[in-house]
Design an enzyme around this catalytic site. Structure first.
Site, short mmCIF file in Angstrom:
data_model
loop_
_atom_site.label_atom_id
_atom_site.label_comp_id
_atom_site.label_asym_id
_atom_site.label_seq_id
_atom_site.Cartn_x
_atom_site.Cartn_y
_atom_site.Cartn_z
N SER A 41 0.83 -1.20 0.00
CA SER A 41 0.00 0.00 0.00
C SER A 41 0.87 1.26 0.00
O SER A 41 0.61 2.21 -0.75
CB SER A 41 -0.93 -0.01 1.22
OG SER A 41 -1.66 1.19 1.29
N GLY A 72 4.40 4.59 15.06
CA GLY A 72 4.51 4.20 13.66
C GLY A 72 5.40 3.00 13.41
O GLY A 72 6.03 2.90 12.36
N GLU A 73 5.43 2.06 14.33
CA GLU A 73 6.33 0.90 14.16
C GLU A 73 5.96 0.06 12.94
O GLU A 73 6.84 -0.41 12.23
CB GLU A 73 6.34 0.04 15.42
CG GLU A 73 7.42 -1.04 15.37
CD GLU A 73 7.64 -1.75 16.68
OE1 GLU A 73 8.55 -2.61 16.71
OE2 GLU A 73 6.94 -1.47 17.67
N ARG A 74 4.68 -0.14 12.67
CA ARG A 74 4.28 -0.91 11.47
C ARG A 74 4.75 -0.19 10.21
O ARG A 74 5.27 -0.82 9.29
CB ARG A 74 2.76 -1.11 11.42
CG ARG A 74 2.24 -2.07 12.45
CD ARG A 74 0.76 -2.39 12.24
NE ARG A 74 0.62 -3.31 11.13
CZ ARG A 74 -0.08 -3.08 10.02
NH1 ARG A 74 -0.74 -1.94 9.87
NH2 ARG A 74 -0.15 -3.98 9.06
N ARG A 75 4.57 1.13 10.17
CA ARG A 75 5.01 1.89 8.99
C ARG A 75 6.52 1.82 8.83
O ARG A 75 7.03 1.68 7.72
CB ARG A 75 4.55 3.36 9.11
CG ARG A 75 3.04 3.52 8.91
CD ARG A 75 2.56 4.88 9.34
NE ARG A 75 2.42 4.84 10.80
CZ ARG A 75 2.21 5.89 11.56
NH1 ARG A 75 2.15 7.09 11.05
NH2 ARG A 75 2.07 5.75 12.85
N GLU A 107 -1.83 7.38 21.38
CA GLU A 107 -2.10 7.12 19.97
C GLU A 107 -2.85 5.81 19.79
O GLU A 107 -3.80 5.72 19.02
CB GLU A 107 -0.80 7.08 19.16
CG GLU A 107 -1.09 6.86 17.70
CD GLU A 107 0.06 6.30 16.90
OE1 GLU A 107 0.15 6.66 15.74
OE2 GLU A 107 0.84 5.48 17.43
#
Length: 158
Positions: A41, A72-75, A107
Site C-alpha cells: 500500500s 509508527g512501528e508498522r510503517r 495514539e
C-alpha cells in the site's frame, strides 16, 4: 501536566535505519499484522502518515541510531521492507521515556477501528473505484483486463 505545552514538532526526512525501537518498554502492539500488505500500500500510494520520533541524546547513540521511535512501528517496518533510504518523520523534541510512552499509549488508545458496517462500505467503495480506474472484469473471464470480485478478495487477503 499537559504534554502539548512541551511538545515541539518538526517535519523532516530521515533514514529509517537511524531509528531505534525502544526495547526497554513493551510495545502496545504485539501482532503487527501483514507488514507486506502495508508495504504494498505504501509503495502504491506513499506514506500518508509520517512516523513520529525524538532525537536521542549523544550518549545514547552507541549503536549508531540517532532517533527513537514514538509512533509508527508498522510503517517503519514496512518502509524498511521496501528498502527506503528516506522516510518522512515528525520530530517531537524534548521528550523523556515517560512522555514517549504516554504518547505511544495515547495514539493506540484513541485509535478507533472501523465498525464492520463502515468497513464493508469502504470495501464496496474501493471495489467500485478500482473498477472505475481499471474497468470491470467480465464475469468468468480469466484475463488480466478489468477489476473483479476476485481481485478485491485478493487485495483483502480473503
Amino acid at each position: 501536566m499537559h504534554l502539548a505545552f512541551f511538545v515541539k514538532e518538526f517535519c523532516m526526512i530521515i533514514n529509517p535505519l537511524s531509528i531505534r525501537v525502544n526495547e526497554k518498554h513493551k510495545r502496545v502492539r504485539s501482532d503487527f499484522g501483514d507488514i507486506r500488505e502495508l508495504a504494498n500500500s505504501i509503495n502504491e500510494f506513499g506514506l500518508m502518515h509520517p512516523i513520529v520520533v525524538d532525537k536521542l541524546p549523544e550518549e545514547d547513540r552507541a549503536d549508531g541510531k540517532e532517533y527513537i521511535l514514538i509512533a509508527g512501528e508498522r510503517r517503519l517496518k514496512a518502509v524498511c521492507l521496501l528498502g527506503w533510504k528516506e522516510v518522512p518523520a515528525t520530530l517531537i523534541g524534548d521528550t523523556n521515556e515517560v512522555s514517549r510512552k504516554a504518547m505511544e499509549l495515547e495514539e493506540n488508545v484513541k485509535r478507533k477501528d472501523l465498525h464492520w458496517i463502515e468497513q464493508e462500505a469502504c470495501i464496496a467503495q474501493l471495489h467500485e473505484l478500482k473498477q472505475a480506474l481499471l474497468g470491470a472484469a467480465v464475469d468468468g473471464s480469466r484475463t488480466d483486463a478489468g477489476w473483479g470480485v476476485r481481485d478485491t478478495a485478493k487485495l483483502l487477503n480473503k
